[in-house]
Design a protein around this motif. Structure first.
Motif, PDB file in Angstrom:
ATOM      1  N   ARG A 193       0.680   3.297   3.978  1.00 47.68           N
ATOM      2  CA  ARG A 193      -0.581   3.453   3.254  1.00 47.68           C
ATOM      3  C   ARG A 193      -0.412   3.077   1.780  1.00 47.68           C
ATOM      4  O   ARG A 193      -1.226   2.365   1.195  1.00 47.68           O
ATOM      5  N   ASP A 207      -0.057  -0.599   1.308  1.00 40.18           N
ATOM      6  CA  ASP A 207      -1.376  -1.227   1.431  1.00 40.18           C
ATOM      7  C   ASP A 207      -2.112  -1.154   0.090  1.00 40.18           C
ATOM      8  O   ASP A 207      -2.697  -2.127  -0.379  1.00 40.18           O
ATOM      9  N   ARG A 208      -2.017   0.007  -0.540  1.00 41.24           N
ATOM     10  CA  ARG A 208      -2.654   0.215  -1.846  1.00 41.24           C
ATOM     11  C   ARG A 208      -2.088  -0.748  -2.884  1.00 41.24           C
ATOM     12  O   ARG A 208      -2.828  -1.366  -3.638  1.00 41.24           O
ATOM     13  N   LEU A 230      -0.600  -3.565  -2.364  1.00 33.54           N
ATOM     14  CA  LEU A 230      -0.995  -4.945  -2.040  1.00 33.54           C
ATOM     15  C   LEU A 230      -2.393  -5.231  -2.594  1.00 33.54           C
ATOM     16  O   LEU A 230      -2.656  -6.318  -3.112  1.00 33.54           O
ATOM     17  N   GLY A 231      -3.271  -4.222  -2.495  1.00 35.36           N
ATOM     18  CA  GLY A 231      -4.621  -4.373  -3.037  1.00 35.36           C
ATOM     19  C   GLY A 231      -4.596  -4.555  -4.541  1.00 35.36           C
ATOM     20  O   GLY A 231      -5.323  -5.384  -5.093  1.00 35.36           O
ATOM     21  N   SER A 269      -5.676  -7.896  -6.937  1.00 34.07           N
ATOM     22  CA  SER A 269      -6.877  -7.747  -7.752  1.00 34.07           C
ATOM     23  C   SER A 269      -6.572  -7.583  -9.239  1.00 34.07           C
ATOM     24  O   SER A 269      -7.392  -7.932 -10.085  1.00 34.07           O
ATOM     25  N   ARG A 287      -3.538 -16.284  -5.680  1.00 25.53           N
ATOM     26  CA  ARG A 287      -2.988 -15.169  -4.910  1.00 25.53           C
ATOM     27  C   ARG A 287      -1.494 -15.030  -5.147  1.00 25.53           C
ATOM     28  O   ARG A 287      -0.788 -16.025  -5.279  1.00 25.53           O
ATOM     29  N   GLU A 318       2.800 -12.689  -0.759  1.00 22.96           N
ATOM     30  CA  GLU A 318       3.271 -11.374  -0.317  1.00 22.96           C
ATOM     31  C   GLU A 318       4.389 -11.506   0.715  1.00 22.96           C
ATOM     32  O   GLU A 318       4.332 -12.369   1.580  1.00 22.96           O
ATOM     33  N   LEU A 372      -0.609  -3.895   7.751  1.00 26.19           N
ATOM     34  CA  LEU A 372      -0.533  -4.503   6.427  1.00 26.19           C
ATOM     35  C   LEU A 372      -0.949  -5.974   6.414  1.00 26.19           C
ATOM     36  O   LEU A 372      -1.209  -6.526   5.343  1.00 26.19           O
ATOM     37  N   ALA A 373      -1.009  -6.598   7.584  1.00 27.97           N
ATOM     38  CA  ALA A 373      -1.414  -8.012   7.691  1.00 27.97           C
ATOM     39  C   ALA A 373      -0.694  -8.878   6.659  1.00 27.97           C
ATOM     40  O   ALA A 373      -1.307  -9.623   5.911  1.00 27.97           O
ATOM     41  N   THR A 374       0.618  -8.738   6.603  1.00 32.64           N
ATOM     42  CA  THR A 374       1.439  -9.446   5.623  1.00 32.64           C
ATOM     43  C   THR A 374       2.644 -10.051   6.327  1.00 32.64           C
ATOM     44  O   THR A 374       3.154  -9.481   7.281  1.00 32.64           O
ATOM     45  N   PRO A 380      -7.611  -9.125   3.702  1.00 36.72           N
ATOM     46  CA  PRO A 380      -7.769  -7.716   4.072  1.00 36.72           C
ATOM     47  C   PRO A 380      -8.334  -6.895   2.920  1.00 36.72           C
ATOM     48  O   PRO A 380      -8.021  -7.166   1.758  1.00 36.72           O
ATOM     49  N   ARG A 383      -7.924  -3.723   1.102  1.00 37.24           N
ATOM     50  CA  ARG A 383      -6.804  -2.789   1.048  1.00 37.24           C
ATOM     51  C   ARG A 383      -7.236  -1.387   0.665  1.00 37.24           C
ATOM     52  O   ARG A 383      -8.281  -1.190   0.030  1.00 37.24           O
ATOM     53  N   SER A 384      -6.356  -0.428   0.980  1.00 43.18           N
ATOM     54  CA  SER A 384      -6.547   0.965   0.608  1.00 43.18           C
ATOM     55  C   SER A 384      -6.859   1.065  -0.887  1.00 43.18           C
ATOM     56  O   SER A 384      -6.191   0.453  -1.704  1.00 43.18           O
ATOM     57  N   GLN A 398      -9.524  -0.063  -2.358  1.00 40.04           N
ATOM     58  CA  GLN A 398     -10.505  -1.050  -2.803  1.00 40.04           C
ATOM     59  C   GLN A 398     -11.887  -0.653  -2.318  1.00 40.04           C
ATOM     60  O   GLN A 398     -12.033  -0.010  -1.288  1.00 40.04           O
TER      61      GLN A 398
END
Lengths: 271, 228
Positions: free
Chosen positions: A151, A154-155, A157-158, A162, A172, A175, A202-204, B129, B131-132, B134
């Motif tokens: 989790r 994932d955070r 990665l976001g 961004s 980008r 990753e 995670l789609a990575t 994706p 992501r958590s 967002q």
């Protein structure tokens, strides 16, 4: 231009510093001039794992504040000619890192002919971690096969896609997912998330899977990056991961439980 | 493509109404290609200052691309200004931005809004994706070609289409549109809501967990139904 790679995870204790030390050593062993920077200001660990703690005179914060030159602060690794370590300050906190200062140090390293700059991120998503990832071209996201670590990855990665400089420019950050402390036996028993599950969530793209191995702890305590332990599974897995980072196509190993011979089973029971 | 239907030759009236329209949603019209329609401008064509109108549109962030339904005089003028000419007739699928001819003073009792906008809000398409941590909100439909992670939140005034797994929260029709729907390929959500009616994780686990679903409002209740 040097390639800037951040090693990050969100969660603490998943193996970021172990990974930074092994990947930077692995890149240097493959002949690439590499610098590894400890961004964990106040909780410096990288120098311990790289066995240079007694040689630290100046640190990253001194260079940012102009109290020392980069050349004075960089510590040359004794095991390979191509690796330099920029240690963190133990007496300061993360607010000592400024974006301008970090950028200047990274540019200077690039001008010095470094091909790779590995940024060892602190845990969390606060200022220190943000500074470590902001300038990154690529990211190695370290995750353990358990839900909270996944989790947090994932955070992060976001945040990478961004808030980083690349994201601000509409590009980008590349990753890479590195799963550490993987135990195929426990996965088979359903006690641990499998590689497929983590990859799916995670789609990575998977960079590597480092098996749970007692040699990792031993290597840390001895101050030798585990990649130098060429007999151990973890060492081999890190060597594979470095190869993949450089574009080699290497099949993933240690994903399934080993078949034990009848003799091994009997021996284990009686022991 | 946006169609600006010109109904008056009074340039300052057009300027006033167009400026007000753009001020409402500046980002929406920015750099939008624009077709200037003259079918409803009866009579005023021969003296129309096309050059000034084009300059005005450019100033407001539009990119005038063509004129539609003008007389020969206007068409020649358009070509000299680098605009294309389109034949008369209904253009399908375009946004219509109408500016009416100001009604004569004597008939000011008509209460109709002089500017009618049938605006189509284009959907937002996300191909990475979510992501958590967002949060994504869009005024129209939201189309996500990947998954929505646990701890992420997607909101839309319209429908939400997710071509991956929904593991986070999805809220459609957030302005109260009860006809909005949510579609996803694998329902593993923390929360699903349409027009304020919601279902949380605990109850979602019993309803088509990990299968393709759609969610919609029926009789004031949220229904989670299998897609196939």
């Amino acid at each position: 231009m040097a390639k800037i790679i951040v090693v990050t995870s969100g969660k603490g204790g998943v193996g970021k510093t172990t990974t930074s030390s092994s990947i930077s050593s692995g890149l240097a062993l493959r002949g690439h001039k590499t610098a590894v920077i400890d961004f964990d200001i106040g909780l410096r660990n990288l120098d311990l794992i790289m066995n240079v703690e007694r040689r630290v005179v100046y640190d990253f914060v001194n260079v940012i504040n102009g109290e020392a030159s980069l050349k004075q602060a960089l510590i040359k690794d004794k095991r390979t000619d191509n690796l330099f370590i920029l240690p963190a300050s133990q007496t300061r906190d993360k607010d000592a890192l400024t974006a301008e200062g970090v950028e200047r140090v990274l540019n200077e390293l690039s001008d010095m002919g470094f091909e790779y700059i590995i940024c060892d991120s602190p845990a969390g998503i606060e200022h220190g971690a943000f500074m470590a990832l902001y300038f990154a071209d690529e990211a190695v996201v370290v995750a353990n096969p358990e839900v909270s670590s996944v989790r947090d990855s994932d955070r992060i990665l976001g945040i990478l896609q961004s808030k980083s400089r690349k994201a601000e420019r509409g590009e980008r950050v590349q990753e890479h997912l590195l799963i550490t402390r993987y135990n195929p036996e426990r996965v088979a028993k359903g006690e641990m998330l499998g590689v497929k599950d983590v990859e799916e969530i995670l789609a990575t793209k998977l960079l590597g899977v480092i098996p749970e191995c007692e040699t990792v702890l031993k290597a840390s305590n001895q101050g030798t990056p585990v990649i130098y332990d060429t007999e151990s599974k973890a060492g081999k897995a890190y060597t594979d991961a470095v190869g993949r980072l450089l574009g080699d196509i290497i099949e993933h190993r240690y994903l399934t439980p080993e078949h034990k011979t009848l003799f091994q089973r009997l021996f284990r029971r009686s022991a | 493509m946006t169609l600006l239907e010109v109904r008056t030759d009074a340039l300052n009236t057009i300027a006033e109404e167009l400026t007000a329209r753009v001020a409402e949603s500046p980002a929406f019209f920015n750099n939008n290609p624009l077709v200037l329609g003259f079918e409803q401008l009866r009579g005023g064509e021969h003296s129309f200052d096309l050059k000034a109108l084009v300059a005005l549109c450019r100033e407001l962030g539009f990119i005038p691309a063509a004129i539609k339904g003008g007389n020969a005089e206007l068409e020649t003028l358009a070509l000299s200004l680098g605009l294309a000419t389109l034949p008369r007739g209904k253009a399908k699928g375009s946004t219509t931005l109408e500016i009416e001819k100001s009604p004569p003073r004597a008939k000011t009792s008509t209460t109709s809004d002089p500017v009618t906008v049938t605006s189509f809000v284009p959907p937002q398409v996300i191909d990475t994706p979510v992501r958590s941590g967002q949060q994504i909100y869009t005024k129209g439909d939201l189309i996500i070609l990947s998954s929505v992670s646990a701890g992420a939140e997607v909101l839309a005034d319209g429908n939400i289409h997710i071509y991956g797994a929904l593991r986070g929260r999805a809220l459609a029709g957030v302005q109260g549109d009860e006809n909005a729907r949510i579609f996803c390929q694998s329902q593993e959500a923390e929360l699903i809501a349409v027009a304020g009616q919601y279902v949380v994780d605990e109850d979602l686990r019993a309803q088509h967990w990990k299968s393709p679903i759609q969610a919609y409002c029926a009789n004031g209740k949220l229904v989670i139904a299998p897609l196939f």
